[in-house]
Design a protein around this motif. Sequence first.
Motif, PDB file in Angstrom:
ATOM      1  N   ILE A  87      38.227   5.447 -41.561  1.00 48.81           N
ATOM      2  CA  ILE A  87      37.050   5.966 -40.847  1.00 48.81           C
ATOM      3  C   ILE A  87      36.702   5.055 -39.687  1.00 48.81           C
ATOM      4  O   ILE A  87      36.411   5.524 -38.577  1.00 48.81           O
ATOM      5  CB  ILE A  87      35.855   6.142 -41.815  1.00 48.81           C
ATOM      6  N   VAL A  88      36.743   3.745 -39.900  1.00 45.53           N
ATOM      7  CA  VAL A  88      36.449   2.801 -38.832  1.00 45.53           C
ATOM      8  C   VAL A  88      37.470   2.953 -37.707  1.00 45.53           C
ATOM      9  O   VAL A  88      37.113   2.966 -36.523  1.00 45.53           O
ATOM     10  CB  VAL A  88      36.417   1.353 -39.386  1.00 45.53           C
ATOM     11  N   GLN A  89      38.732   3.091 -38.069  1.00 50.68           N
ATOM     12  CA  GLN A  89      39.784   3.265 -37.066  1.00 50.68           C
ATOM     13  C   GLN A  89      39.588   4.585 -36.311  1.00 50.68           C
ATOM     14  O   GLN A  89      39.685   4.630 -35.085  1.00 50.68           O
ATOM     15  CB  GLN A  89      41.160   3.233 -37.725  1.00 50.68           C
ATOM     16  N   PHE A  90      39.277   5.648 -37.040  1.00 49.57           N
ATOM     17  CA  PHE A  90      39.051   6.956 -36.408  1.00 49.57           C
ATOM     18  C   PHE A  90      37.828   6.898 -35.494  1.00 49.57           C
ATOM     19  O   PHE A  90      37.856   7.418 -34.382  1.00 49.57           O
ATOM     20  CB  PHE A  90      38.870   8.028 -37.481  1.00 49.57           C
ATOM     21  N   ARG A  91      36.764   6.251 -35.960  1.00 41.49           N
ATOM     22  CA  ARG A  91      35.543   6.124 -35.153  1.00 41.49           C
ATOM     23  C   ARG A  91      35.846   5.335 -33.884  1.00 41.49           C
ATOM     24  O   ARG A  91      35.373   5.694 -32.797  1.00 41.49           O
ATOM     25  CB  ARG A  91      34.444   5.439 -35.961  1.00 41.49           C
ATOM     26  N   SER A  92      36.642   4.285 -34.002  1.00 38.12           N
ATOM     27  CA  SER A  92      37.012   3.484 -32.834  1.00 38.12           C
ATOM     28  C   SER A  92      37.802   4.324 -31.833  1.00 38.12           C
ATOM     29  O   SER A  92      37.536   4.272 -30.625  1.00 38.12           O
ATOM     30  CB  SER A  92      37.837   2.282 -33.289  1.00 38.12           C
ATOM     31  N   GLU A  93      38.758   5.095 -32.311  1.00 39.12           N
ATOM     32  CA  GLU A  93      39.540   5.967 -31.429  1.00 39.12           C
ATOM     33  C   GLU A  93      38.664   7.033 -30.792  1.00 39.12           C
ATOM     34  O   GLU A  93      38.818   7.362 -29.619  1.00 39.12           O
ATOM     35  CB  GLU A  93      40.684   6.612 -32.208  1.00 39.12           C
ATOM     36  N   LEU A  94      37.724   7.557 -31.576  1.00 33.89           N
ATOM     37  CA  LEU A  94      36.806   8.575 -31.066  1.00 33.89           C
ATOM     38  C   LEU A  94      35.904   7.998 -29.979  1.00 33.89           C
ATOM     39  O   LEU A  94      35.692   8.626 -28.938  1.00 33.89           O
ATOM     40  CB  LEU A  94      35.975   9.133 -32.224  1.00 33.89           C
ATOM     41  N   GLU A  95      35.387   6.791 -30.196  1.00 32.12           N
ATOM     42  CA  GLU A  95      34.536   6.145 -29.192  1.00 32.12           C
ATOM     43  C   GLU A  95      35.324   5.849 -27.925  1.00 32.12           C
ATOM     44  O   GLU A  95      34.809   6.000 -26.817  1.00 32.12           O
ATOM     45  CB  GLU A  95      33.925   4.871 -29.768  1.00 32.12           C
ATOM     46  N   LYS A  96      36.581   5.430 -28.085  1.00 34.66           N
ATOM     47  CA  LYS A  96      37.436   5.166 -26.930  1.00 34.66           C
ATOM     48  C   LYS A  96      37.661   6.451 -26.136  1.00 34.66           C
ATOM     49  O   LYS A  96      37.544   6.468 -24.908  1.00 34.66           O
ATOM     50  CB  LYS A  96      38.774   4.592 -27.405  1.00 34.66           C
ATOM     51  N   THR A  97      37.968   7.531 -26.826  1.00 34.96           N
ATOM     52  CA  THR A  97      38.179   8.825 -26.162  1.00 34.96           C
ATOM     53  C   THR A  97      36.894   9.295 -25.483  1.00 34.96           C
ATOM     54  O   THR A  97      36.927   9.800 -24.355  1.00 34.96           O
ATOM     55  CB  THR A  97      38.663   9.874 -27.186  1.00 34.96           C
ATOM     56  N   LEU A  98      35.754   9.127 -26.156  1.00 35.15           N
ATOM     57  CA  LEU A  98      34.471   9.502 -25.568  1.00 35.15           C
ATOM     58  C   LEU A  98      34.214   8.714 -24.292  1.00 35.15           C
ATOM     59  O   LEU A  98      33.804   9.280 -23.277  1.00 35.15           O
ATOM     60  CB  LEU A  98      33.337   9.274 -26.578  1.00 35.15           C
ATOM     61  N   PHE A  99      34.479   7.416 -24.326  1.00 40.66           N
ATOM     62  CA  PHE A  99      34.286   6.575 -23.148  1.00 40.66           C
ATOM     63  C   PHE A  99      35.179   7.042 -21.997  1.00 40.66           C
ATOM     64  O   PHE A  99      34.732   7.130 -20.852  1.00 40.66           O
ATOM     65  CB  PHE A  99      34.567   5.106 -23.477  1.00 40.66           C
ATOM     66  N   GLU A 100      36.443   7.357 -22.315  1.00 40.46           N
ATOM     67  CA  GLU A 100      37.358   7.836 -21.275  1.00 40.46           C
ATOM     68  C   GLU A 100      36.860   9.134 -20.656  1.00 40.46           C
ATOM     69  O   GLU A 100      36.888   9.307 -19.434  1.00 40.46           O
ATOM     70  CB  GLU A 100      38.756   8.039 -21.860  1.00 40.46           C
ATOM     71  N   HIS A 101      36.380  10.057 -21.495  1.00 33.62           N
ATOM     72  CA  HIS A 101      35.881  11.333 -20.978  1.00 33.62           C
ATOM     73  C   HIS A 101      34.596  11.135 -20.169  1.00 33.62           C
ATOM     74  O   HIS A 101      34.424  11.781 -19.125  1.00 33.62           O
ATOM     75  CB  HIS A 101      35.647  12.327 -22.114  1.00 33.62           C
ATOM     76  N   GLN A 102      33.718  10.264 -20.638  1.00 31.26           N
ATOM     77  CA  GLN A 102      32.488  10.005 -19.888  1.00 31.26           C
ATOM     78  C   GLN A 102      32.802   9.378 -18.532  1.00 31.26           C
ATOM     79  O   GLN A 102      32.199   9.740 -17.526  1.00 31.26           O
ATOM     80  CB  GLN A 102      31.561   9.086 -20.692  1.00 31.26           C
ATOM     81  N   THR A 103      33.758   8.453 -18.529  1.00 27.88           N
ATOM     82  CA  THR A 103      34.150   7.809 -17.273  1.00 27.88           C
ATOM     83  C   THR A 103      34.765   8.830 -16.323  1.00 27.88           C
ATOM     84  O   THR A 103      34.419   8.875 -15.140  1.00 27.88           O
ATOM     85  CB  THR A 103      35.152   6.668 -17.547  1.00 27.88           C
ATOM     86  N   ARG A 104      35.656   9.656 -16.847  1.00 22.72           N
ATOM     87  CA  ARG A 104      36.296  10.680 -16.021  1.00 22.72           C
ATOM     88  C   ARG A 104      35.247  11.650 -15.466  1.00 22.72           C
ATOM     89  O   ARG A 104      35.267  11.994 -14.285  1.00 22.72           O
ATOM     90  CB  ARG A 104      37.334  11.435 -16.843  1.00 22.72           C
ATOM     91  N   PHE A 105      34.306  12.078 -16.310  1.00 21.27           N
ATOM     92  CA  PHE A 105      33.257  12.989 -15.868  1.00 21.27           C
ATOM     93  C   PHE A 105      32.375  12.319 -14.819  1.00 21.27           C
ATOM     94  O   PHE A 105      32.024  12.931 -13.812  1.00 21.27           O
ATOM     95  CB  PHE A 105      32.404  13.440 -17.060  1.00 21.27           C
ATOM     96  N   SER A 106      32.048  11.052 -15.059  1.00 18.70           N
ATOM     97  CA  SER A 106      31.207  10.327 -14.107  1.00 18.70           C
ATOM     98  C   SER A 106      31.897  10.203 -12.757  1.00 18.70           C
ATOM     99  O   SER A 106      31.275  10.402 -11.707  1.00 18.70           O
ATOM    100  CB  SER A 106      30.883   8.944 -14.674  1.00 18.70           C
ATOM    101  N   LEU A 107      33.179   9.861 -12.769  1.00 17.98           N
ATOM    102  CA  LEU A 107      33.921   9.749 -11.520  1.00 17.98           C
ATOM    103  C   LEU A 107      34.046  11.094 -10.812  1.00 17.98           C
ATOM    104  O   LEU A 107      33.937  11.176  -9.584  1.00 17.98           O
ATOM    105  CB  LEU A 107      35.306   9.150 -11.778  1.00 17.98           C
ATOM    106  N   LEU A 108      34.267  12.150 -11.584  1.00 12.92           N
ATOM    107  CA  LEU A 108      34.346  13.488 -10.997  1.00 12.92           C
ATOM    108  C   LEU A 108      33.004  13.875 -10.371  1.00 12.92           C
ATOM    109  O   LEU A 108      32.961  14.389  -9.251  1.00 12.92           O
ATOM    110  CB  LEU A 108      34.749  14.522 -12.041  1.00 12.92           C
ATOM    111  N   HIS A 109      31.919  13.608 -11.088  1.00 12.90           N
ATOM    112  CA  HIS A 109      30.596  13.931 -10.550  1.00 12.90           C
ATOM    113  C   HIS A 109      30.324  13.106  -9.284  1.00 12.90           C
ATOM    114  O   HIS A 109      29.779  13.631  -8.308  1.00 12.90           O
ATOM    115  CB  HIS A 109      29.511  13.677 -11.595  1.00 12.90           C
ATOM    116  N   GLN A 110      30.722  11.844  -9.313  1.00 11.84           N
ATOM    117  CA  GLN A 110      30.542  10.993  -8.137  1.00 11.84           C
ATOM    118  C   GLN A 110      31.343  11.548  -6.960  1.00 11.84           C
ATOM    119  O   GLN A 110      30.833  11.636  -5.842  1.00 11.84           O
ATOM    120  CB  GLN A 110      30.979   9.565  -8.449  1.00 11.84           C
ATOM    121  N   ARG A 111      32.570  11.948  -7.209  1.00  8.40           N
ATOM    122  CA  ARG A 111      33.417  12.498  -6.144  1.00  8.40           C
ATOM    123  C   ARG A 111      32.840  13.808  -5.609  1.00  8.40           C
ATOM    124  O   ARG A 111      32.832  14.043  -4.403  1.00  8.40           O
ATOM    125  CB  ARG A 111      34.847  12.711  -6.676  1.00  8.40           C
ATOM    126  N   ARG A 112      32.359  14.647  -6.530  1.00 10.14           N
ATOM    127  CA  ARG A 112      31.743  15.905  -6.089  1.00 10.14           C
ATOM    128  C   ARG A 112      30.519  15.621  -5.228  1.00 10.14           C
ATOM    129  O   ARG A 112      30.258  16.314  -4.248  1.00 10.14           O
ATOM    130  CB  ARG A 112      31.352  16.759  -7.293  1.00 10.14           C
TER     131      ARG A 112
END
Length: 195
Positions: free
Chosen positions: A37-62
Amino acid sequence: MELITQILKEVLSPAILLVALAFIVRKVFERALDRDIVQFRSELEKTLFEHQTRFSLLHQRRGEVSSEVYRLLVNACDRLDALVHIMQPSGQDLLGKKEATLAAVDEFRRYSREHMIFLTQDIVQRIENVQSSMDEVLAAFIVGQPGESYQRDSTGLWEKAWGKVNTDLPPLKWQLEHSLRSVLYPQTEQSLPSN
């Protein structure tokens, strides 16, 4: 009594041993599951961070694209207004103003087309409406004022171009402006002016 003690030893000893073994196995599985569960949560948080960063950069570019589209729109509209304004000071270089206006409108068109992927379909449609109106104004004006200096217009096309700049273009510009703002500030409600 000895018989009961013997029976209890025979029955309870394996039962206690089974309970203890079950408890140990349960704890081992819980630890393994917690680790998973800890490993899955860590992977999930990493994926969430990547998606938030990508969304933030896309919004900034837009936002950057929307800002530049608006800057080019204002520049093209100002140049168009200055070109077709009915009240022109004498001795102006009409040819230079035409070239500057055409360059500003072309830059607005080129940039919008090149960065269309960052804009919503609604904004692209509004840009096309503005560009179409600008093209009509330019066509009417260039036919009404074909020379290198301002001349009396017997065709009425200069006046028609000036009328379009004052009546047709402002609402189209405002609608595009409203749509661009909605990209930058999606939570705010803005209403279109009633005509």
